[in-house]
Design an enzyme around this catalytic site. Sequence first.
Site, short mmCIF file in Angstrom:
data_model
loop_
_atom_site.label_atom_id
_atom_site.label_comp_id
_atom_site.label_asym_id
_atom_site.label_seq_id
_atom_site.Cartn_x
_atom_site.Cartn_y
_atom_site.Cartn_z
N THR A 96 -16.18 10.84 14.13
CA THR A 96 -15.77 10.91 15.54
C THR A 96 -15.92 12.35 15.99
O THR A 96 -15.18 13.23 15.51
CB THR A 96 -14.30 10.49 15.71
OG1 THR A 96 -14.14 9.16 15.25
CG2 THR A 96 -13.89 10.57 17.18
N LYS A 171 -16.05 5.87 21.94
CA LYS A 171 -14.97 6.07 20.96
C LYS A 171 -13.87 6.97 21.54
O LYS A 171 -12.68 6.73 21.35
CB LYS A 171 -15.58 6.66 19.68
CG LYS A 171 -14.58 7.21 18.68
CD LYS A 171 -13.75 6.15 18.01
CE LYS A 171 -12.80 6.77 16.99
NZ LYS A 171 -11.77 5.84 16.55
N LYS A 246 -6.79 15.36 17.61
CA LYS A 246 -8.21 15.77 17.75
C LYS A 246 -8.91 14.89 18.80
O LYS A 246 -9.59 15.39 19.69
CB LYS A 246 -8.93 15.62 16.40
CG LYS A 246 -10.41 16.00 16.45
CD LYS A 246 -11.18 15.57 15.22
CE LYS A 246 -11.50 14.10 15.26
NZ LYS A 246 -12.62 13.68 14.39
#
Length: 305
Positions: A96, A171, A246
């Site tokens: 990711t 995502k 994050k």
Amino acid sequence: MSTIAFIGLGNMGYPMCQNLLKAGYNVIGVDLVATNRERLVAAGGQAKASIAEAVALADIVISMVPTGKHVRAVYEGPDGVLQHARPGTLLIDSSTIDVENSRAVNTAAETAGFVMVDAPVSGAVPAAQAGKLVFMVGGTDAGFERAAPILKCMGTSLVHVGAAGCGQAMKICNNMMAGMSMVALSEAITLAERLGLDYQAVYDSMTNGSGNCWALQSYCPVPGPVPASPANRDYAAGFSMALMLKDMMLSQSAAAGTSTSTPTAARAAALYQKAADSGYGDKDFSFIFNVVSGRAELKNDSSTD
Ligand code: NAD
């Protein structure tokens, strides 16, 4: 059967490799951590000390490393994939990362003559172990078609969401939603508790009502209603606070880059930041309930947000 060089054998990469081995692929793993390489060998794979050695033997490369900086190093470094992979090798990045780095690596791969897709996943370690990940894939139709049979060994749902980088964009939006909904759910449960309701009553009502959501059904942030949820094991991470932070920060930087106002996500991101700064980065992200409900001790809590 084809050979896959798998780079990044951590919490997610290792169970993904196990499913590729089960499906009959030869898997050659690479990781900076020797014990991670050793457990892949114990599971029936091979390991190499360098990316160059592994990709020189591979038909397919899959990477599963923490951030954009790591992905750039893996593909563009002197020991990296683009320098050493054989012509025709299919490249799949499942980490990711931010859209800009993802698109930059994809362009470099294309310039070097490779087909590459970004294929980040939704679903944490249990989904990786069970082969039930959701893949959001960015790239060409041809890239998606080549990647699909491999991704199907690790997941139950593949969505081709658009061109290169779109998998990462999707995502980031998905996890922004998950991060916000866990905070919203924590507020609702805190209020319910203070109004005299017990957790089971909240769960039974909300899962059948309009407040139902994935955070409640799969990662219920209070002990009891969902036996598998981290709240029942002192919030040992399935998906850590640090990784959620994050992803929330990726959403905030994408929002800034597109002049998109996301005040609810910004507030949720600030709460995850506060939790991480207070030493809860390794806890599951559902521990945010304890921050919202005032149970967690916070560092420098000026109660400004
Ligand atoms: P992790 O830290 O457990 O594993 C990453 C591995 O990459 C480490 O073992 C590290 O040694 C290795 N690595 C880093 N740089 C390398 C390099 N240059 N060469 C070889 N190995 C290298 O992380 P994870 O939880 O497996 O997550 C990986 C990615 O998947 C992240 O981007 C994360 O956001 C994403 N993700 C994680 C989850 C989850 O629940 N853990 C869920 C969905 C997506």
